[in-house]
Design a protein around this motif. Structure first.
Motif, PDB file in Angstrom:
ATOM      1  N   VAL A 116      26.617  55.445  69.829  1.00  0.00           N
ATOM      2  CA  VAL A 116      27.286  54.657  70.875  1.00  0.00           C
ATOM      3  C   VAL A 116      27.336  53.185  70.464  1.00  0.00           C
ATOM      4  O   VAL A 116      28.384  52.538  70.544  1.00  0.00           O
ATOM      5  CB  VAL A 116      26.544  54.817  72.223  1.00  0.00           C
ATOM      6  N   LEU A 117      26.201  52.661  70.001  1.00  0.00           N
ATOM      7  CA  LEU A 117      26.162  51.234  69.658  1.00  0.00           C
ATOM      8  C   LEU A 117      27.085  50.937  68.486  1.00  0.00           C
ATOM      9  O   LEU A 117      27.773  49.903  68.453  1.00  0.00           O
ATOM     10  CB  LEU A 117      24.722  50.807  69.332  1.00  0.00           C
TER      11      LEU A 117
ATOM     12  N   PHE B 124      28.453  47.436  66.802  1.00  0.00           N
ATOM     13  CA  PHE B 124      27.197  46.750  66.495  1.00  0.00           C
ATOM     14  C   PHE B 124      26.518  47.362  65.268  1.00  0.00           C
ATOM     15  O   PHE B 124      26.723  48.543  64.960  1.00  0.00           O
ATOM     16  CB  PHE B 124      26.248  46.837  67.698  1.00  0.00           C
ATOM     17  N   GLN B 125      25.722  46.537  64.641  1.00  0.00           N
ATOM     18  CA  GLN B 125      24.931  47.051  63.531  1.00  0.00           C
ATOM     19  C   GLN B 125      23.524  47.324  64.027  1.00  0.00           C
ATOM     20  O   GLN B 125      22.830  46.426  64.512  1.00  0.00           O
ATOM     21  CB  GLN B 125      24.877  46.035  62.387  1.00  0.00           C
ATOM     22  N   VAL B 126      23.125  48.588  63.951  1.00  0.00           N
ATOM     23  CA  VAL B 126      21.845  48.988  64.507  1.00  0.00           C
ATOM     24  C   VAL B 126      20.766  48.909  63.431  1.00  0.00           C
ATOM     25  O   VAL B 126      20.992  49.349  62.301  1.00  0.00           O
ATOM     26  CB  VAL B 126      21.932  50.441  65.032  1.00  0.00           C
TER      27      VAL B 126
ATOM     28  N   PHE C  90      16.916  44.931  76.706  1.00  0.00           N
ATOM     29  CA  PHE C  90      17.953  45.530  77.555  1.00  0.00           C
ATOM     30  C   PHE C  90      17.820  47.045  77.529  1.00  0.00           C
ATOM     31  O   PHE C  90      17.531  47.622  76.480  1.00  0.00           O
ATOM     32  CB  PHE C  90      19.365  45.201  77.032  1.00  0.00           C
ATOM     33  N   LEU C  91      18.087  47.647  78.656  1.00  0.00           N
ATOM     34  CA  LEU C  91      18.344  49.088  78.621  1.00  0.00           C
ATOM     35  C   LEU C  91      19.734  49.270  78.034  1.00  0.00           C
ATOM     36  O   LEU C  91      20.528  48.329  78.010  1.00  0.00           O
ATOM     37  CB  LEU C  91      18.329  49.651  80.046  1.00  0.00           C
ATOM     38  N   LEU C  92      20.052  50.484  77.598  1.00  0.00           N
ATOM     39  CA  LEU C  92      21.375  50.687  77.007  1.00  0.00           C
ATOM     40  C   LEU C  92      22.478  50.262  77.989  1.00  0.00           C
ATOM     41  O   LEU C  92      23.428  49.561  77.607  1.00  0.00           O
ATOM     42  CB  LEU C  92      21.545  52.173  76.616  1.00  0.00           C
ATOM     43  N   SER C  93      22.321  50.662  79.239  1.00  0.00           N
ATOM     44  CA  SER C  93      23.363  50.331  80.228  1.00  0.00           C
ATOM     45  C   SER C  93      23.467  48.830  80.430  1.00  0.00           C
ATOM     46  O   SER C  93      24.564  48.279  80.523  1.00  0.00           O
ATOM     47  CB  SER C  93      23.064  51.014  81.563  1.00  0.00           C
ATOM     48  N   GLU C  94      22.326  48.148  80.464  1.00  0.00           N
ATOM     49  CA  GLU C  94      22.354  46.690  80.642  1.00  0.00           C
ATOM     50  C   GLU C  94      23.045  46.037  79.464  1.00  0.00           C
ATOM     51  O   GLU C  94      23.841  45.105  79.618  1.00  0.00           O
ATOM     52  CB  GLU C  94      20.925  46.149  80.733  1.00  0.00           C
TER      53      GLU C  94
ATOM     54  N   LYS D  20      26.390  42.660  77.318  1.00  0.00           N
ATOM     55  CA  LYS D  20      26.624  42.128  75.973  1.00  0.00           C
ATOM     56  C   LYS D  20      27.751  42.839  75.239  1.00  0.00           C
ATOM     57  O   LYS D  20      28.081  42.469  74.117  1.00  0.00           O
ATOM     58  CB  LYS D  20      25.343  42.270  75.114  1.00  0.00           C
ATOM     59  N   ALA D  21      28.271  43.891  75.840  1.00  0.00           N
ATOM     60  CA  ALA D  21      29.299  44.647  75.111  1.00  0.00           C
ATOM     61  C   ALA D  21      30.466  44.991  76.030  1.00  0.00           C
ATOM     62  O   ALA D  21      30.993  46.098  76.009  1.00  0.00           O
ATOM     63  CB  ALA D  21      28.678  45.925  74.533  1.00  0.00           C
TER      64      ALA D  21
END
Ligand SMILES: Cc1cc2nc3c(=O)[nH]c(=O)nc-3n(C[C@H](O)[C@H](O)[C@H](O)COP(=O)(O)OP(=O)(O)OC[C@H]3O[C@@H](n4cnc5c(N)ncnc54)[C@H](O)[C@@H]3O)c2cc1C
Ligand code: SF4
Length: 1001
Positions: free
Chosen positions: A741-742, A747-749, A825-829, A834-835
């Motif tokens: 997802v990221l 984004f670079q994870v 952040f949680l993923l949803s946050e 930020k996305a």
């Protein structure tokens, strides 16, 4: 008085519970007031026979009696050195509802909301509705003559009681109500205790009737004093109503016949805003002429305090511009009718010389939000950050509504002279004002000022022809002032009234008549010096003091929630004070007093009360004064276990990161021992896990391992994905989905360089030394990322909560801790904040979402819900509260029943009822386990839902099934390989052994 002998005798005599231990006595030592009196013991009667036997035994031993319901009294009338009869657990049955006669027969422990819900089925209701309606009992309402918003349409409790079945201290059990002349004549002629009481009451009527007519204020909210007015002939010599408001000082109520009134099915709420609260008060006569069914006022300071405490933000946002607000509720059979009534008032006010700002609400959700601002007023005005403590003391005075504006102006002037201030709110339509004032109750001078102020305030309200109490009763706070309001003769009449019922003066003595002084028995007092032990947590908002933190509980009792709501899961299933946040906070505070709870950090009563706390943090967010039992529990346990061994499960679960890391070297072999019959039973025994539970299987390949092996991907802003213990070792598919997802979001994870753990499970067991070490290690290892402000995305809400909450409380002065908390952040946050550029894939699906308690409490669900909305998912969240698993809680042998009972309150039935196509979404590992282990469904993490949408997958029946089967298959394969490997090793060993033997023989 020999308390031990009384306790033993009671145990022999009654079926109910008898608790004379220090823990129970400490639990019941206070109510919602400024006072504290440690009771002799507590009895929870199962039925009327138990009550009769208890009172008889108390009589034999000369012990006073104090009846108790929800214990939410605010004037000290519900604490005493007495045997407490708590009716709220067992004697809480609605015995009858007769819609034709519009009456209900109830036991004293019935919760008001339960009665209202039952009556509502017949479009009826019990009119008086204190803000504590979800936990106050009918017995307590009768005791206090309670009122509420809708007393405007239905009157006080006395006007809604038809008959009472009562028990006197000397053992007379009778039914009382309205008495006609003939009946009165007959009974007074009887040579019996009953005849003696009736004759005495009649003589009080004759002697004091005229004085009562003269001196009782003719206002809607006269609650002070006994209801001698109800004995007047024009009021039908109503003995039941005369006893309403007697605060347990005369009789014990065994049963009540209450009057039900029509409940207007449709409502509209008009909010009227003026520049200040005085103008609001000045408009009472005009507004009352439009016949609202509720008319409440709130001032600017209350709104400001509510905002500062982060409470009810949605409700606050709905208020029109102003500095004082009136909430006028209209009720009728149809919505159009309500609206038309409200609009008439709007037109009227709109034509005035200084028209107010107004907003009319008809949407039920919005109406609810606005009412919450008013209902949570008491909590919102207590423990406001940066403000001194505020206390009851002058909390509910009342005047005629038309005099309210002038009274308030003078009252504020009086307060200003003492340097006092307070938010202000109340039942303005009835002229009743609530305030909690910043009295100093910890110094001799402060207490002297407190006394002087209330004496002057009493003079003021009496000068206005008002009442010292317009709602909460006299108890100890106002009883001493009654002569000012009623004069000495009527106070003598009160004495005579009590003496008729209770000649031995054993029913709740020292309240209303012959009272304790208003500055006696204070919880604090000039000599207040609590134990201030050194603590791991810093309790920043409580001056670094555990005593101050636990003093937060002002007895609001919102945690004694029986249905729905966030807190408190353990109270909901046990219905025990000791398992409520209020009980726990009180016990911990008592521990800092060292008088009843003497064991300090080793005290077993405190330990027992904290034992069923799931550390869900529900109270931290939902308690209006922010009682944070989860933190107190972690702190307590860290000391309790100092120098002694913890239970096996503490080491098994608290250190799960260590075991998981070791297991990841041979997950197949470990799974053989935890998943195969017989072996798994031994494993459960060793780890202290109940037999009904399944031990989650280790994934054959950890998420970190998978991530390390995959080809590097570059580009995009960096995001650090937190590989928490649960998603790394048990559910790596979730973390993989998050990577997908990221990366899809551009984004670079990357992952932390070292294997780290936030230490979440350690808090449940008070292993705070190691928890702190782990956090310091994280701050060191992530030093660069923190400095570069790289966002940290955490998938497991309970781990995110460590970075947002615990780290701040443990390291409040470490800049890196502050920064980490801001960067987490949680993923949803992360996706919401930020996305936003990331065009989330759509998924046409229905979903049932269950938020992890820590997410609901610390991070909130709004971002998660926003993401689902953006994806077009039609979701609902059926359970506001806990799933019952709560970390390792549900995996502990002695907690299994409680854990599943909590799950069964809402969540598990809702999951079972969900359509097969419905997605079940839960981000918390423990919530997912509870759902998987107690239903035939599995929940997916938000990351997996987005991954599903990205891959174009459309949910069919049991959409999680394919993933689960895949996961199970890999685990099975790893076990098969491990088994083959072990067999091979065993075979080789056997061969070598055989060869060796042949050689030697
Ligand atoms: C946040 C907050 C808001 C409040 N808002 C309101 C409000 O809007 N309106 C209002 O009127 N009050 C309000 N109160 C006060 C209180 O909640 C009410 O008076 C409530 O009705 C008390 O019910 P309880 O079950 O908690 O009674 P308790 O406090 O347990 O008991 C109240 C009195 O009744 C006596 N009693 C209890 N059971 C019996 C029995 N079986 N026989 C004889 N005597 C008995 C007790 O001895 C005691 O004197 C509020 C309190 C708080 C903390
Ligand atoms: S943390 Fe949860 S379980 Fe524990 S006292 Fe608070 S609401 Fe109850």
């Amino acid at each position: 008085m020999d308390a031990a002998a009384l306790s033993a005798a009671l145990r022999r005599q009654i079926r109910g519970e008898v608790r004379f231990d220090p823990g129970s006595r400490a639990l019941y030592a206070t109510d919602g007031s400024n006072y504290r009196q440690v009771p002799i013991g507590v009895v929870l009667p199962r039925d009327v026979d138990d009550v009769i036997a208890t009172v008889a035994m108390a009589r034999e031993f000369g012990a006073p009696i104090l009846c108790r319901g929800g214990g939410t009294s605010l004037a000290g009338q519900c604490c005493n050195v007495a045997v407490v009869l708590d009716f709220s657990k067992y004697m809480a049955e609605i015995l009858e509802i007769d819609p034709a006669r519009r009456i209900a027969r109830v036991q004293p422990g019935v919760i008001l909301d339960h009665l209202r819900a039952a009556a509502e089925r017949h479009h009826l209701t019990f009119g008086p509705d204190p803000a504590t309606h979800s936990r106050c009992t009918l017995g307590g309402m009768i005791g206090n003559n309670s009122c509420g918003v809708h007393s405007l349409m239905a009157g006080k409790t006395d006007e809604n009681v038809d008959a009472l079945e009562i028990l006197t201290y000397d053992g007379l059990r009778i039914k009382v109500g309205q008495t006609n002349d003939e009946e009165l004549d007959r009974i007074t002629r009887e040579d019996s205790r009953c005849g003696q009481i009736y004759a005495g009451l009649k003589s009080l009527q004759n002697r004091y009737g005229d004085l009562v007519r003269q001196r009782y204020p003719n206002i809607p909210r006269r609650v002070s004093g006994y209801n001698l007015n109800q004995l007047l002939p024009e009021n039908g010599f109503h003995i039941a109503r005369a006893l309403v408001g007697s605060e347990g000082t005369c009789v014990t109520v065994l049963e009540a016949t209450c009057r039900l009134v029509e409940s207007p099915p449709e409502r509209a709420l008009l909010v009227i805003a003026y520049p200040d609260i005085y103008e609001c008060a000045d408009r009472m006569p005009d507004i009352m002429a439009h016949k609202p069914i509720g008319l409440e006022g709130v001032d600017r300071l209350l709104v400001d305090y509510t905002r500062r405490k982060g409470l009810n933000s949605e409700g606050l946002a709905l208020l029109p511009q102003g500095g004082g607000w009136l909430l006028a509720e209209f009720g009728a059979d149809t919505q159009a009718e309500c609206e038309s009534q409200a609009r008439k008032l709007m037109d009227f006010l709109g034509r005035s010389s200084n028209p107010p700002q107004m907003r009319l609400f008809t949407d039920k959700a919005q109406v609810r939000r606005v009412w919450e601002v008013r209902e949570s007023a008491l909590g919102a005005t207590s423990h406001v950050p940066g403000e001194p403590l505020e206390w009851e003391g002058w909390e509910d005075s009342a005047v005629a509504p038309e005099k309210l504006g002038s009274y308030l102006r003078e009252l504020h002037t009086l307060m200003a002279g003492y340097g006092y201030r307070s938010a202000l709110y109340g039942h303005f339509g009835h002229g009743c004002v609530h305030m909690r004032i910043n009295f100093d109750l910890q110094s001799t001078v402060g207490i002297a000022n407190f006394r002087k102020f209330v004496e002057e305030a009493a003079d003021l309200v009496v000068g206005y022809g008002g009442s010292l109490s317009g709602e909460h009763g006299d108890g100890q706070s106002r009883a001493e002032l009654l002569p000012k309001m009623f004069g000495p003769e009527l106070v003598q009449a009160f004495r005579a009234f009590k003496a008729l019922w209770d000649p031995q003066w054993k029913m709740n003595p020292g309240k209303i008549v012959e009272p304790y002084k208003l500055d006696e028995n204070l919880r604090l007092g000039a000599d207040y010096r609590p134990w201030e032990p050194r603590t791991h947590f810093h309790f920043r908002e409580d001056h670094g003091s555990l005593a101050d933190a636990t003093l937060r509980c002002v007895g609001v009792g919102k945690c004694r929630q029986y249905d729905g709501g966030v807190m408190c899961p353990s109270f909901r299933v046990t219905r025990e004070e000791e398992h409520s946040p209020r009980g726990r906070a009180h016990l911990l505070w008592e521990m800092t007093q060292g008088e009843v709870i003497e064991g300090g950090w080793c005290d077993e009563h405190v330990k027992q009360s904290l034992d069923l706390c799931l550390a869900c943090k529900g109270c931290k967010s939902d308690c209006p004064v922010g009682v944070d039992v989860a933190t107190y529990k972690a702190e307590f346990l860290s000391h309790y276990y100092q120098g002694r061994a913890r239970p096996r499960s503490a080491y098994a679960f608290g250190n799960i990161d260590i075991w998981a890391r070791l297991a990841s070297n041979a997950p197949g072999v470990v799974n053989l021992t935890t998943q195969l019959p017989f072996l798994r039973d031994i494993a459960k025994l060793v780890a202290g896990i109940p037999p009904q539970r399944n031990i989650p299987a280790f994934a054959p390949q950890t998420f970190r391992e998978w991530f390390r092996r995959r080809p590097p991907r570059n580009g995009g802003p960096p995001v650090l994905l937190w590989p928490d213990t649960f998603n790394n070792y048990f559910l790596p598919d979730t973390a993989r989905a998050a990577v997908e997802v990221l990366e899809a979001g551009g984004f670079q994870v990357f992952l932390p360089a070292d294997n780290l753990c936030c230490g979440r499970p350690l808090y449940d067991w008070g292993m705070l030394d190691r928890a702190k070490k782990l956090l310091l290690q994280i701050l060191d290892v992530l030093d660069l990322e923190i400095e570069e402000k790289i966002p940290v995305v955490v998938l497991e809400p309970s781990c995110a909560a460590v970075f947002r909450d615990e780290v701040l409380n443990l390291f409040p002065h470490d800049e890196r801790a502050q920064a980490l908390s801001r960067q987490t952040f949680l993923l949803s946050e992360f996706l919401e904040r930020k996305a936003r550029h990331f065009d989330l894939p759509k998924l046409k699906a229905k979903a049932l979402i269950h938020g992890h308690c820590h997410q609901k409490s610390i991070m909130k669900m709004s971002d998660e819900e926003a993401v689902l909305r953006r994806m077009g998912i039609d979701f609902r969240a059926p359970a506001q509260g806990c799933c019952g698993m709560a970390g390792s809680f549900g995996f502990e042998r002695d907690k299994y029943e409680t854990s599943t009972a909590i799950g069964e309150l809402e969540l598990l039935p809702a999951v079972r009822k969900a359509d097969p196509e419905c997605l079940i979404i839960a981000d918390g590992f423990s919530c997912r386990e509870q759902i998987a282990q107690c239903t035939d469904r599995h929940a997916l993490h938000l990351a997996e839902i987005i991954q599903m949408a990205l891959s174009g997958e459309r949910p069919t029946a049991y959409p999680e099934l394919q993933r689960m089967r895949q996961q199970e298959a890999v685990v099975r394969d790893s076990m098969t390989r491990a088994a083959l490997g072990l067999t091979g090793v065993a075979a080789a060993g056997a061969l070598l052994w055989a060869i060796g033997r042949r050689r030697t023989s």
